[in-house]
Design a protein around this motif. Structure first.
Motif, PDB file in Angstrom:
ATOM      1  N   SER A   8      29.130  21.230  37.640  1.00  0.00           N
ATOM      2  CA  SER A   8      30.476  20.094  38.563  1.00  0.00           C
ATOM      3  C   SER A   8      30.126  20.440  39.608  1.00  0.00           C
ATOM      4  N   ASN A   9      30.718  19.312  40.817  1.00  0.00           N
ATOM      5  CA  ASN A   9      29.903  19.318  41.907  1.00  0.00           C
ATOM      6  C   ASN A   9      30.972  20.260  42.382  1.00  0.00           C
ATOM      7  N   ALA A  10      32.091  20.634  41.935  1.00  0.00           N
ATOM      8  CA  ALA A  10      32.996  22.079  43.101  1.00  0.00           C
ATOM      9  C   ALA A  10      33.877  22.710  41.705  1.00  0.00           C
ATOM     10  N   HIS A  40      40.191  18.597  47.444  1.00  0.00           N
ATOM     11  CA  HIS A  40      40.630  18.660  46.245  1.00  0.00           C
ATOM     12  C   HIS A  40      40.941  20.471  45.680  1.00  0.00           C
ATOM     13  N   GLU A  41      39.982  20.732  46.129  1.00  0.00           N
ATOM     14  CA  GLU A  41      39.640  22.275  45.842  1.00  0.00           C
ATOM     15  C   GLU A  41      40.928  22.967  46.715  1.00  0.00           C
ATOM     16  N   PHE A  42      40.921  23.183  48.121  1.00  0.00           N
ATOM     17  CA  PHE A  42      41.979  23.487  49.106  1.00  0.00           C
ATOM     18  C   PHE A  42      43.466  22.930  48.090  1.00  0.00           C
ATOM     19  N   GLY A  43      43.618  21.988  47.712  1.00  0.00           N
ATOM     20  CA  GLY A  43      44.892  21.820  46.926  1.00  0.00           C
ATOM     21  C   GLY A  43      45.177  22.520  45.231  1.00  0.00           C
ATOM     22  N   HIS A  44      44.220  23.040  45.182  1.00  0.00           N
ATOM     23  CA  HIS A  44      43.777  24.090  43.487  1.00  0.00           C
ATOM     24  C   HIS A  44      44.890  25.735  44.780  1.00  0.00           C
ATOM     25  N   LEU A  45      44.293  25.874  45.741  1.00  0.00           N
ATOM     26  CA  LEU A  45      44.039  27.299  46.328  1.00  0.00           C
ATOM     27  C   LEU A  45      45.840  27.172  47.059  1.00  0.00           C
ATOM     28  N   ALA A  46      45.652  25.898  47.435  1.00  0.00           N
ATOM     29  CA  ALA A  46      47.532  25.657  47.654  1.00  0.00           C
ATOM     30  C   ALA A  46      48.209  26.085  46.444  1.00  0.00           C
ATOM     31  N   GLN A  47      48.063  25.643  44.812  1.00  0.00           N
ATOM     32  CA  GLN A  47      48.851  25.931  43.825  1.00  0.00           C
ATOM     33  C   GLN A  47      49.099  26.287  43.595  1.00  0.00           C
ATOM     34  N   ASN A  48      47.463  27.994  43.681  1.00  0.00           N
ATOM     35  CA  ASN A  48      48.187  29.192  43.403  1.00  0.00           C
ATOM     36  C   ASN A  48      48.489  29.558  43.957  1.00  0.00           C
ATOM     37  N   ILE A  49      48.564  29.401  45.489  1.00  0.00           N
ATOM     38  CA  ILE A  49      49.383  30.010  46.200  1.00  0.00           C
ATOM     39  C   ILE A  49      50.716  29.854  45.582  1.00  0.00           C
ATOM     40  N   LEU A  50      51.311  28.341  46.249  1.00  0.00           N
ATOM     41  CA  LEU A  50      52.823  28.345  45.540  1.00  0.00           C
ATOM     42  C   LEU A  50      53.021  28.634  44.083  1.00  0.00           C
ATOM     43  N   SER A  51      52.211  28.273  43.569  1.00  0.00           N
ATOM     44  CA  SER A  51      52.356  29.279  42.052  1.00  0.00           C
ATOM     45  C   SER A  51      53.157  30.817  41.769  1.00  0.00           C
ATOM     46  N   ASP A  52      52.187  31.730  42.648  1.00  0.00           N
ATOM     47  CA  ASP A  52      52.262  33.070  43.107  1.00  0.00           C
ATOM     48  C   ASP A  52      53.179  33.204  44.053  1.00  0.00           C
ATOM     49  N   PRO A  89      41.238   4.570  46.776  1.00  0.00           N
ATOM     50  CA  PRO A  89      42.294   4.805  45.637  1.00  0.00           C
ATOM     51  C   PRO A  89      41.190   6.042  44.941  1.00  0.00           C
ATOM     52  N   SER A  90      39.858   5.547  44.462  1.00  0.00           N
ATOM     53  CA  SER A  90      38.801   6.074  43.365  1.00  0.00           C
ATOM     54  C   SER A  90      37.880   6.515  43.968  1.00  0.00           C
ATOM     55  N   VAL A  91      37.994   7.245  45.458  1.00  0.00           N
ATOM     56  CA  VAL A  91      37.585   7.939  45.725  1.00  0.00           C
ATOM     57  C   VAL A  91      38.146   9.351  44.982  1.00  0.00           C
ATOM     58  N   TYR A  92      39.384   9.464  45.426  1.00  0.00           N
ATOM     59  CA  TYR A  92      40.197  10.490  44.621  1.00  0.00           C
ATOM     60  C   TYR A  92      40.070  10.793  43.243  1.00  0.00           C
ATOM     61  N   LEU A  93      40.049   9.704  42.262  1.00  0.00           N
ATOM     62  CA  LEU A  93      39.820  10.361  41.056  1.00  0.00           C
ATOM     63  C   LEU A  93      38.219  10.259  40.848  1.00  0.00           C
ATOM     64  N   PHE A  94      37.175  10.045  41.686  1.00  0.00           N
ATOM     65  CA  PHE A  94      36.314  10.156  40.950  1.00  0.00           C
ATOM     66  C   PHE A  94      35.610  11.302  41.358  1.00  0.00           C
ATOM     67  N   PHE A  95      36.106  11.867  42.759  1.00  0.00           N
ATOM     68  CA  PHE A  95      35.052  13.190  43.372  1.00  0.00           C
ATOM     69  C   PHE A  95      36.844  13.891  42.825  1.00  0.00           C
TER      70      PHE A  95
END
Length: 95
Positions: A8-10, A40-52, A89-95
Motif C-alpha cells: 500500500s502507499n499508506a 485520507h489517512e488523517f480521515g481515518h484518524l479523525a474517524q477513530n477519534i470520533l468513534s471512540d 474527483p478521480s484522485v480521491y478514489l485512486f489515492f
C-alpha cells in the motif's frame, strides 16, 4: 515514512490514535496526490477519534469484515474531500 516492499502507499494502524505510515516508493510525486493521501489517512484518524468519543467498543470491531472495510474507506474518502478540496474527483478514489 518507510521504504521497501509494502503493498500500500499508506496505511493507518488499528489504534484509537493510530500510527500513520507512508511507503515512499509507492507515493506519487504530484502535490495533489500527496495532499489527498495524507488527508485520507488523517480521515481515518479523525474517524477513530470520533468513534471512540461516541463510545465504540473497539474489542468487538471486526476489522477484516468487508462491510467494515468499505465503511471505513468511504468515511476516509469523504473526509479527504473535505480536507483537501478542489482536486479532480478521480484522485480521491485512486489515492
Amino acid at each position: 515514512m518507510i521504504v521497501g516492499g509494502f503493498g500500500s502507499n499508506a496505511f493507518t494502524s488499528r489504534q484509537i490514535i493510530p500510527n500513520i505510515t507512508f511507503a515512499l516508493e509507492k507515493l506519487s510525486p504530484k502535490p495533489d496526490h500527496l495532499r489527498v493521501i495524507v488527508a485520507h489517512e488523517f480521515g481515518h484518524l479523525a474517524q477513530n477519534i470520533l468513534s471512540d468519543d461516541a463510545g465504540m467498543n473497539w474489542a468487538k470491531s471486526q476489522w477484516t469484515h468487508p462491510l467494515i472495510w468499505l465503511y471505513r474507506e468511504g468515511i476516509a474518502t469523504h473526509l479527504s474531500r473535505q480536507i483537501a478540496d478542489n482536486i479532480h474527483p478521480s484522485v480521491y478514489l485512486f489515492f
